[in-house]
Scaffold this motif. Structure first.
Motif, PDB file in Angstrom:
ATOM      1  N   LEU A  27       0.509  -1.242   0.204  1.00 46.70           N
ATOM      2  CA  LEU A  27      -0.098   0.453   0.218  1.00 46.70           C
ATOM      3  C   LEU A  27       0.928   1.225  -0.126  1.00 46.70           C
ATOM      4  O   LEU A  27       0.990   2.131  -0.840  1.00 46.70           O
ATOM      5  N   HIS A  28       1.469   1.103   0.781  1.00 46.33           N
ATOM      6  CA  HIS A  28       3.413   2.581   1.215  1.00 46.33           C
ATOM      7  C   HIS A  28       3.309   2.737  -0.694  1.00 46.33           C
ATOM      8  O   HIS A  28       3.103   4.130  -0.928  1.00 46.33           O
ATOM      9  N   SER A  29       3.739   1.682  -1.270  1.00 46.63           N
ATOM     10  CA  SER A  29       4.492   1.753  -2.835  1.00 46.63           C
ATOM     11  C   SER A  29       3.538   2.648  -3.712  1.00 46.63           C
ATOM     12  O   SER A  29       4.185   2.901  -3.942  1.00 46.63           O
ATOM     13  N   LEU A  30       2.267   1.664  -3.345  1.00 42.00           N
ATOM     14  CA  LEU A  30       1.247   2.578  -4.750  1.00 42.00           C
ATOM     15  C   LEU A  30       1.096   3.827  -3.495  1.00 42.00           C
ATOM     16  O   LEU A  30       1.058   4.718  -4.697  1.00 42.00           O
ATOM     17  N   THR A  31       1.375   4.075  -2.660  1.00 44.71           N
ATOM     18  CA  THR A  31       0.474   5.459  -2.241  1.00 44.71           C
ATOM     19  C   THR A  31       1.826   6.255  -2.907  1.00 44.71           C
ATOM     20  O   THR A  31       1.417   7.599  -3.469  1.00 44.71           O
ATOM     21  N   GLU A  32       3.280   5.741  -2.449  1.00 45.74           N
ATOM     22  CA  GLU A  32       4.301   6.389  -3.314  1.00 45.74           C
ATOM     23  C   GLU A  32       4.072   6.782  -4.339  1.00 45.74           C
ATOM     24  O   GLU A  32       5.141   8.225  -5.161  1.00 45.74           O
ATOM     25  N   GLN A  33       3.757   5.688  -5.628  1.00 46.81           N
ATOM     26  CA  GLN A  33       4.333   5.911  -6.823  1.00 46.81           C
ATOM     27  C   GLN A  33       2.598   7.188  -7.625  1.00 46.81           C
ATOM     28  O   GLN A  33       2.881   7.243  -8.861  1.00 46.81           O
ATOM     29  N   GLY A  34       1.931   7.476  -6.779  1.00 48.03           N
ATOM     30  CA  GLY A  34       0.762   8.025  -7.040  1.00 48.03           C
ATOM     31  C   GLY A  34      -0.481   7.017  -7.081  1.00 48.03           C
ATOM     32  O   GLY A  34      -1.313   7.729  -8.396  1.00 48.03           O
ATOM     33  N   ASN A  84       1.499  13.079 -20.223  1.00 49.55           N
ATOM     34  CA  ASN A  84       2.836  13.232 -20.241  1.00 49.55           C
ATOM     35  C   ASN A  84       2.898  12.072 -18.570  1.00 49.55           C
ATOM     36  O   ASN A  84       3.376  10.901 -18.795  1.00 49.55           O
ATOM     37  N   THR A  85       2.480  11.836 -17.105  1.00 52.79           N
ATOM     38  CA  THR A  85       2.967  11.730 -16.392  1.00 52.79           C
ATOM     39  C   THR A  85       1.568  11.683 -15.967  1.00 52.79           C
ATOM     40  O   THR A  85       0.220  11.345 -15.780  1.00 52.79           O
ATOM     41  N   THR A  86       1.463  10.252 -14.498  1.00 53.91           N
ATOM     42  CA  THR A  86       0.944   9.909 -13.641  1.00 53.91           C
ATOM     43  C   THR A  86       0.287  11.406 -12.763  1.00 53.91           C
ATOM     44  O   THR A  86      -0.512  11.536 -12.522  1.00 53.91           O
ATOM     45  N   GLU A  87       1.812  11.662 -12.481  1.00 54.53           N
ATOM     46  CA  GLU A  87       1.238  13.494 -11.394  1.00 54.53           C
ATOM     47  C   GLU A  87       0.143  14.085 -12.078  1.00 54.53           C
ATOM     48  O   GLU A  87      -0.493  14.879 -11.699  1.00 54.53           O
ATOM     49  N   GLU A  88       0.748  14.339 -13.999  1.00 53.35           N
ATOM     50  CA  GLU A  88       0.399  15.352 -14.598  1.00 53.35           C
ATOM     51  C   GLU A  88      -2.024  15.915 -14.872  1.00 53.35           C
ATOM     52  O   GLU A  88      -2.563  15.837 -14.403  1.00 53.35           O
ATOM     53  N   VAL A  89      -1.884  13.943 -14.654  1.00 52.89           N
ATOM     54  CA  VAL A  89      -3.335  13.524 -15.048  1.00 52.89           C
ATOM     55  C   VAL A  89      -4.027  13.498 -13.171  1.00 52.89           C
ATOM     56  O   VAL A  89      -5.193  13.999 -13.095  1.00 52.89           O
ATOM     57  N   MET A  90      -3.220  13.248 -12.392  1.00 53.05           N
ATOM     58  CA  MET A  90      -3.741  13.346 -11.684  1.00 53.05           C
ATOM     59  C   MET A  90      -4.562  14.785 -11.092  1.00 53.05           C
ATOM     60  O   MET A  90      -5.065  15.234 -10.247  1.00 53.05           O
ATOM     61  N   HIS A  91      -3.384  16.004 -11.281  1.00 55.10           N
ATOM     62  CA  HIS A  91      -3.009  16.654 -10.762  1.00 55.10           C
ATOM     63  C   HIS A  91      -4.743  17.670 -11.612  1.00 55.10           C
ATOM     64  O   HIS A  91      -5.103  18.366 -11.135  1.00 55.10           O
ATOM     65  N   ILE A  92      -4.793  16.978 -12.977  1.00 54.88           N
ATOM     66  CA  ILE A  92      -6.062  17.688 -13.670  1.00 54.88           C
ATOM     67  C   ILE A  92      -6.901  17.524 -12.622  1.00 54.88           C
ATOM     68  O   ILE A  92      -8.275  17.630 -13.085  1.00 54.88           O
ATOM     69  N   SER A  93      -7.198  15.898 -12.773  1.00 54.23           N
ATOM     70  CA  SER A  93      -8.216  15.528 -12.478  1.00 54.23           C
ATOM     71  C   SER A  93      -8.674  16.334 -11.322  1.00 54.23           C
ATOM     72  O   SER A  93      -9.858  15.947 -10.605  1.00 54.23           O
ATOM     73  N   PRO A 147     -12.473  11.083 -14.009  1.00 58.04           N
ATOM     74  CA  PRO A 147     -11.753  10.260 -14.106  1.00 58.04           C
ATOM     75  C   PRO A 147     -10.157  10.168 -13.983  1.00 58.04           C
ATOM     76  O   PRO A 147     -10.384  10.225 -15.732  1.00 58.04           O
ATOM     77  N   ALA A 148      -9.195  10.259 -13.085  1.00 65.90           N
ATOM     78  CA  ALA A 148      -7.832   9.988 -14.085  1.00 65.90           C
ATOM     79  C   ALA A 148      -7.775   8.783 -14.508  1.00 65.90           C
ATOM     80  O   ALA A 148      -7.856   7.795 -13.446  1.00 65.90           O
ATOM     81  N   ILE A 149      -7.186   7.894 -14.824  1.00 66.55           N
ATOM     82  CA  ILE A 149      -6.446   6.733 -15.926  1.00 66.55           C
ATOM     83  C   ILE A 149      -5.382   5.809 -15.700  1.00 66.55           C
ATOM     84  O   ILE A 149      -4.833   6.739 -16.640  1.00 66.55           O
ATOM     85  N   ARG A 150      -4.903   5.351 -14.845  1.00 67.76           N
ATOM     86  CA  ARG A 150      -3.275   5.367 -14.772  1.00 67.76           C
ATOM     87  C   ARG A 150      -3.331   4.118 -14.756  1.00 67.76           C
ATOM     88  O   ARG A 150      -3.932   3.275 -14.347  1.00 67.76           O
ATOM     89  N   PRO A 193      -1.573   1.070 -13.193  1.00 65.95           N
ATOM     90  CA  PRO A 193      -1.481  -0.829 -13.898  1.00 65.95           C
ATOM     91  C   PRO A 193      -2.886  -0.389 -14.963  1.00 65.95           C
ATOM     92  O   PRO A 193      -3.223  -1.099 -15.836  1.00 65.95           O
ATOM     93  N   SER A 194      -4.070   0.187 -14.605  1.00 64.67           N
ATOM     94  CA  SER A 194      -4.657   0.000 -15.760  1.00 64.67           C
ATOM     95  C   SER A 194      -4.832   0.165 -17.068  1.00 64.67           C
ATOM     96  O   SER A 194      -4.911   0.005 -18.423  1.00 64.67           O
ATOM     97  N   VAL A 195      -3.810   1.416 -16.944  1.00 68.54           N
ATOM     98  CA  VAL A 195      -3.318   2.264 -18.453  1.00 68.54           C
ATOM     99  C   VAL A 195      -1.727   2.484 -18.546  1.00 68.54           C
ATOM    100  O   VAL A 195      -1.701   2.144 -17.508  1.00 68.54           O
ATOM    101  N   LYS A 196      -1.210   2.124 -19.659  1.00 69.80           N
ATOM    102  CA  LYS A 196      -0.087   2.365 -19.694  1.00 69.80           C
ATOM    103  C   LYS A 196       0.266   3.677 -19.617  1.00 69.80           C
ATOM    104  O   LYS A 196       1.174   4.342 -19.132  1.00 69.80           O
ATOM    105  N   LYS A 197      -0.540   5.033 -20.247  1.00 67.20           N
ATOM    106  CA  LYS A 197      -0.758   5.858 -21.058  1.00 67.20           C
ATOM    107  C   LYS A 197      -1.579   6.754 -20.272  1.00 67.20           C
ATOM    108  O   LYS A 197      -2.953   6.420 -20.402  1.00 67.20           O
ATOM    109  N   PRO A 198      -1.290   7.397 -18.971  1.00 67.65           N
ATOM    110  CA  PRO A 198      -2.033   7.949 -18.076  1.00 67.65           C
ATOM    111  C   PRO A 198      -3.229   9.145 -18.677  1.00 67.65           C
ATOM    112  O   PRO A 198      -2.598   9.483 -20.058  1.00 67.65           O
ATOM    113  N   ARG A 199      -4.107   9.110 -18.221  1.00 67.79           N
ATOM    114  CA  ARG A 199      -5.352   9.581 -19.571  1.00 67.79           C
ATOM    115  C   ARG A 199      -6.801  10.746 -18.488  1.00 67.79           C
ATOM    116  O   ARG A 199      -7.031   9.824 -17.528  1.00 67.79           O
ATOM    117  N   ILE A 200      -7.640  10.949 -18.827  1.00 68.87           N
ATOM    118  CA  ILE A 200      -8.216  11.723 -18.158  1.00 68.87           C
ATOM    119  C   ILE A 200      -9.530  11.196 -19.248  1.00 68.87           C
ATOM    120  O   ILE A 200      -9.391  11.204 -20.074  1.00 68.87           O
TER     121      ILE A 200
END
Ligand SMILES: Cc1ncc(COP(=O)(O)O)c(C=O)c1O
Length: 401
Positions: free
Chosen positions: A11-18, A330-339, A351-354, A356-363
């Motif tokens: 869980l900690h590792s998931l949190t760290e990676q956003g 381009n990044t998980t941080e960016e997609v999370m920030h916008i979402s 919703p931000a999709i990131r 392991p659901s997808v390779k490329k982060p997206r809204i």
């Protein structure tokens, strides 16, 4: 004994990676707006309720009257006490809707894919699967034990290379694809796949989860729209997207369905869907067959949203216009920030999709038939604001609640 340190580490590792997800609690019925626990009201752009039927009064009534007559629980799996006359009617209605000889109903689309693939495909067979196929297809293939060949997304050249390399090595060969891809909103090259299936003697399976109800003259899906049904006799669908409820199905020739009743483990070893849900789905299919205006409104909304966002040259959109509109980052941080900003500042649930659901982060934005034009324009404006200068942009857009 029972040391869960490894869980906390994960869980900690998931949190760290956003990448750690959280559940949002909704207090209202599925629709264009949602009220959430804590009192926030948001414009809902993250549901699969494409036709807005999840909250339709006639469907709710059908649900209630089925519960009154048959009770709330189905009391067993389909092969034991869990087949009411509503289940039988529903399977007939699905076959008629899909234009097939027969159909089998599962408790979810996930259960349908897992059950069908593991029942029909064996470890002596080869299965060719698009790299972006839904997780339930991936899991079904794993369960089948078949020799799997993953082809690049929508790449028929790559598919043919694989078919050629493995020709005559396996007992049977299957090609499986989503028709509309759930996380990218693009569509499979079904005509080319049909030709390859014929050339290399393959059995095809198409998952129409995101096409059922919104494509085709009779609204049965993309195969109907493209007039390709004869090449794809076996299809999977869900009742959880445009149909607005839950459950999944496989529609096809009678002998295939008969075998699935005897061999699909997710059908045989799971309690059948409640009569109330079954009755509701019957009503929903009736409404879908009768009412094209919902589909037209959905497509109007999807086109309005797509073309509006497309004008903003900073946004990278998917190529096809379907009711699944993706904006890539381009990044998980960016997609999370916008979402997060859309959610907290603009009251839009996008919703931000990131991984392991997808390779490329997206809204992933999903307009539905019951969104108003104002709802759609508001989302376009919110993206315009956010994309200009994400950090410094003052909020002058009047926020809708
Ligand atoms: C392509 C596809 N197939 C199958 C499923 C599973 O359907 P359900 O949610 O009804 O289990 C989904 C759901 O997201 C999907 O997108």
């Amino acid at each position: 004994m029972n040391d869960f340190t490894f869980i906390n580490e994960e869980l900690h590792s998931l949190t760290e990676q956003g990448l750690r997800r959280e559940l949002k609690t909704i207090l209202t019925a599925g629709g264009p707006w949602a009220e959430l626990a804590g009192g926030k009201r948001v414009l809902q752009f993250g549901s699969n309720n494409y036709l807005g039927l999840a909250n339709h009064p006639e469907i709710i009534n059908a649900n209630k009257s089925a519960a009154s007559k048959y009770g709330v629980g189905s009391t067993g799996s389909r092969l034991l006490s869990g087949t009411t006359e509503l289940h039988v009617k529903l399977e007939k209605a699905i076959a008629e809707f899909e234009g097939t000889e027969s159909a089998i109903f599962f408790s979810s689309g996930y259960a349908a894919n897992v059950g069908v693939l593991s029942a029909l495909v064996s470890k002596e067979d080869a299965i060719y699967s698009d790299e972006l196929n839904h997780a339930s297809i991936i899991d079904g293939i794993k369960l089948s034990g078949a020799n799997k060949f993953i082809y690049n997304h929508n790449d028929c050249k790559n598919l043919e290379e694989l078919l050629l390399n493995n020709k005559d090595k396996y007992k049977k060969s299957f090609i499986v694809t989503d028709s509309v891809f759930s996380m990218d909103g693009d569509i499979a090259p079904l005509e080319e796949i049909a030709k390859l299936a014929e050339k290399y003697n393959c059995i095809t399976l198409v998952d129409e989860a995101h096409a059922t109800g919104i494509f085709g003259k009779n609204n049965s899906g993309l195969l109907e729209e493209l007039n390709l049904q004869q090449y794809f006799p076996l299809k999977i669908g869900t009742c959880s997207k445009a149909i607005g409820i839950e459950g999944g199905f496989c529609a096809g020739p009678k002998e295939v369905i008969d075998l699935l009743q005897n061999k699909a483990r997710s059908f045989m070893f799971s309690t059948s869907t409640s009569p109330a849900i079954t009755g509701a789905i019957l009503k929903s299919i009736e409404l879908i067959k009768d009412g094209n205006w919902r589909k037209e409104k959905l497509w109007q909304n999807a086109k309005l949203l797509y073309t509006g966002l497309k004008k903003n040259y900073k946004l990278k959109l998917n190529k096809f216009i379907t009711p699944i509109i993706c904006i890539y980052f381009n990044t998980t941080e960016e997609v999370m920030h916008i979402s997060d900003r859309l959610f907290h500042e603009y009251h839009i649930w996008a919703p931000a999709i990131r991984p392991p659901s997808v390779k490329k982060p997206r809204i992933r934005l999903t307009p539905i038939a019951t969104h108003s034009e104002d709802d759609i324009n508001y989302v376009i404006k919110a993206f315009d604001h956010l994309s200009k200068d994400i950090k410094a942009e003052p909020l002058s857009l009047e926020v809708r609640h």
